[in-house]
Enzyme design. Structure first.
Site, short mmCIF file in Angstrom:
data_model
loop_
_atom_site.label_atom_id
_atom_site.label_comp_id
_atom_site.label_asym_id
_atom_site.label_seq_id
_atom_site.Cartn_x
_atom_site.Cartn_y
_atom_site.Cartn_z
N ASP A 67 0.82 -1.84 0.08
CA ASP A 67 0.00 0.04 -0.23
C ASP A 67 0.87 1.46 -0.43
O ASP A 67 1.31 1.78 0.56
CB ASP A 67 -0.95 -0.05 1.23
CG ASP A 67 -1.75 1.19 1.15
OD1 ASP A 67 -2.51 1.74 0.43
OD2 ASP A 67 -2.03 1.47 2.66
N THR A 100 -3.03 5.46 -4.12
CA THR A 100 -2.49 6.26 -3.76
C THR A 100 -0.84 5.70 -4.20
O THR A 100 0.14 6.21 -4.07
CB THR A 100 -1.79 5.27 -2.04
OG1 THR A 100 -2.35 4.35 -1.86
CG2 THR A 100 -2.46 5.93 -1.48
N THR A 101 -0.59 4.68 -4.71
CA THR A 101 0.84 4.55 -5.12
C THR A 101 0.75 5.20 -6.71
O THR A 101 1.42 6.04 -6.66
CB THR A 101 1.44 2.35 -5.22
OG1 THR A 101 1.23 1.69 -4.03
CG2 THR A 101 1.94 2.53 -5.94
#
Length: 534
Positions: A67, A100-101
């Site tokens: 994550d 988020t990445t």
């Protein structure tokens, strides 16, 4: 006839100044290089075949995750511009919960384009304005690609949650966790405010033991603690009348730290007798209301219950759960539809909550307390997450949080978009075509930024062990032929219609990633000096 030579007035040496542009260029370059280094660190964890990171903290804690927000949050980043990418990931996490990445990888690719444009002598302000226009146009293109979805279409919501879970460590459990996340969010949606979901209404309780398969959705309350009882105390109550109390059932203490000296046995007996009378008096008042389950808030000043009070409570057939955290009180009272009681004098029947069953059950090594069949239950729900070890348990919780956020995005903005690199390639193609219409430097900048967006499909292919150049070239070709939903199917190792493969994500995740990434890059571009204040 020769024109007379005009002599220009000499400027006094005092007013002449030398502007060191080299320093500004160096600082801008240093910022971009530092931020790109952060983006490169998480790039390998993008997509369903992305690698996981093992993070070892200074305290010896080990975290295994892919994550992006968690990885960057745990990294000790010192360079100020690189810290902005960590904040960028946090912003995406709070805005959309997923991607988020992706947002950091896009920002890294845009910074790489900026570095190239800077070397060609293009001014940062021109690039910043072009980025703003690119982001606005990109949101329009994405919105045109999106497919509307209704909350009654449960299958589409489950597909979207599954796509989010497929890139996680616990991806093999996506068939269990995705429907669970959808049911949890749909249960807490208030019909009066259909576009707002507060994820604080979904409580995640972690319990070690078993496997992720044992994770369940509980329509009620779960406490990760045992029932406090003396010998013969209750562990199961039917037709429960529940009170949430914020006072202690134990003898009072002095307000200031001091010792009381007892000189003879008669006084000692009197003290003990008074204590018994005090506790008995409290329990009689509680019993008079018909209450048979007590949830006692954690106290730091003195014990919430003593052995003596537990003994009397057991005799009065009252089940006790102590050490309830202060920040859980609001969730508990909302679920039970009752009021917290701060003083024994305010103990009233109308402040109680009602449930069919309160029982202590064994789970793994420990025990939990479950409250089910709550009357007039508030719009809250609890997810009991199980795992064989702490690392899996923590990652399952993070993955479930992302899945919940994805469903929340769909409640807020009810549009779906294809995954698998399809929107990024379509953006790149349409922005490239739009750049040809623009004049001057703007068109040049937009074309460069359009090419930068190809980093997502390139990275997806690279992480899946495919030939990225061949895949991206074929993807461009398909999109040029009008197949806007053609994307990379990493399981089959080829390009397919990704919507038909059920690889979908909320529109909000993609639009938020593009707008936040461009904002961050524009901010880094505008910095031309770093001033350290000590």
């Amino acid at each position: 006839m020769a024109s007379p030579s005009v002599s220009l007035p000499r400027v006094s040496s005092k007013t002449e100044s030398y502007v060191d542009n080299k320093r500004k260029e160096d600082i801008r370059q240093a910022n971009i290089v530092a931020a790109r280094a952060v983006a490169e660190a998480v790039r390998t964890s993008l997509g369903p075949r992305g690698m996981d990171k093992m993070i070892s903290t200074a305290s010896g804690e080990v975290i295994i995750t892919n994550d992006g927000a968690t990885i960057l949050n745990k990294m000790e980043v010192l360079q100020p511009a690189a810290k902005m990418l960590v904040e960028l990931s946090k912003s995406q996490d709070s805005a959309a919960g997923d991607g988020t990445t992706t947002v950091v990888v896009i920002a890294g690719a845009l910074l790489r384009s900026c570095l190239s444009l800077l070397s060609h002598g293009i001014h940062p302000t021109v690039m910043s304005d072009s980025l703003h226009k690119t982001a606005t146009k990109a949101v329009e293109v994405l919105s045109a690609m999106a497919v509307p979805v209704e909350l009654s279409d449960r299958d589409s919501l489950v597909k979207s949650a599954s796509t989010s879970l497929n890139s996680k460590v616990v991806s093999q459990y996506s068939t269990l966790l995705a429907p669970l996340a959808v049911d949890a969010v749909l249960y807490v949606v208030d019909p009066a405010k259909p576009d707002i979901v507060d994820l604080r209404d979904v409580k995640i309780v972690k319990k070690l033991g078993g496997t992720v398969d044992d994770t369940e959705l509980v329509k009620g309350l779960v406490f990760d603690k045992k029932v406090s009882h003396a010998s013969g105390g209750l562990t199961r109550v039917e037709n429960a009348k529940i009170a949430v109390i914020q006072f202690q059932i134990s003898p009072p203490k002095t307000d200031i730290e001091q010792s009381i000296v007892v000189s003879d046995y008669a006084q000692m007996d009197r003290i003990l007798k008074e204590e018994r009378q005090y506790i008995l008096g409290m329990i009689k008042k509680i019993k008079a209301t018909g209450c048979n389950v007590l949830l006692i808030q954690k106290s730091i000043l003195r014990d919430a219950v003593t052995d003596l009070s537990l003994h009397y409570l057991a005799k009065a057939k009252i089940l006790v759960v102590k050490d309830v955290e202060r920040d859980e009180i609001e969730f508990i009272t909302k679920t039970l539809n009752c009021l917290p009681i701060a003083n024994i004098e305010h103990f009233r029947v109308e402040k109680l909550g009602y449930a069919d069953l309160v029982e202590e059950t064994s789970v793994g090594d420990g025990k939990i307390v479950k409250i089910t069949g709550i009357k007039d239950m508030g719009r809250t729900t609890t997810v009991l997450v199980r795992g064989s070890n702490q690392l899996v348990l923590d990652e399952a919780e993070r993955s479930l949080h992302d899945a919940l956020c994805v469903v929340r995005c769909l409640v807020n903005k009810r549009f779906l978009i294809a995954g698998g690199g399809a929107p990024e390639i379509e953006l790149s193609r349409q922005l490239g075509a739009w750049a040809k219409v623009l004049h001057g430097m703007e068109g040049y900048c937009v074309r460069s930024f359009a090419e930068a967006l190809e980093v997502i499909p390139y990275t997806l292919a690279e992480n899946a062990g495919l030939n990225p150049i061949a895949i991206v070239t074929e993807l461009r070709n398909r999109h040029a032929q009008g197949e806007i939903n053609a994307g990379i199917n990493v399981r089959k190792g080829q390009i397919t219609n990704i919507l038909e493969e059920n690889v979908v994500q909320p529109l909000l995740v993609s639009t938020s990633a593009i707008t936040l990434a461009t904002e961050c890059v524009r901010m880094i571009l505008k910095i031309d000096d770093i001033v350290t204040v000590r």
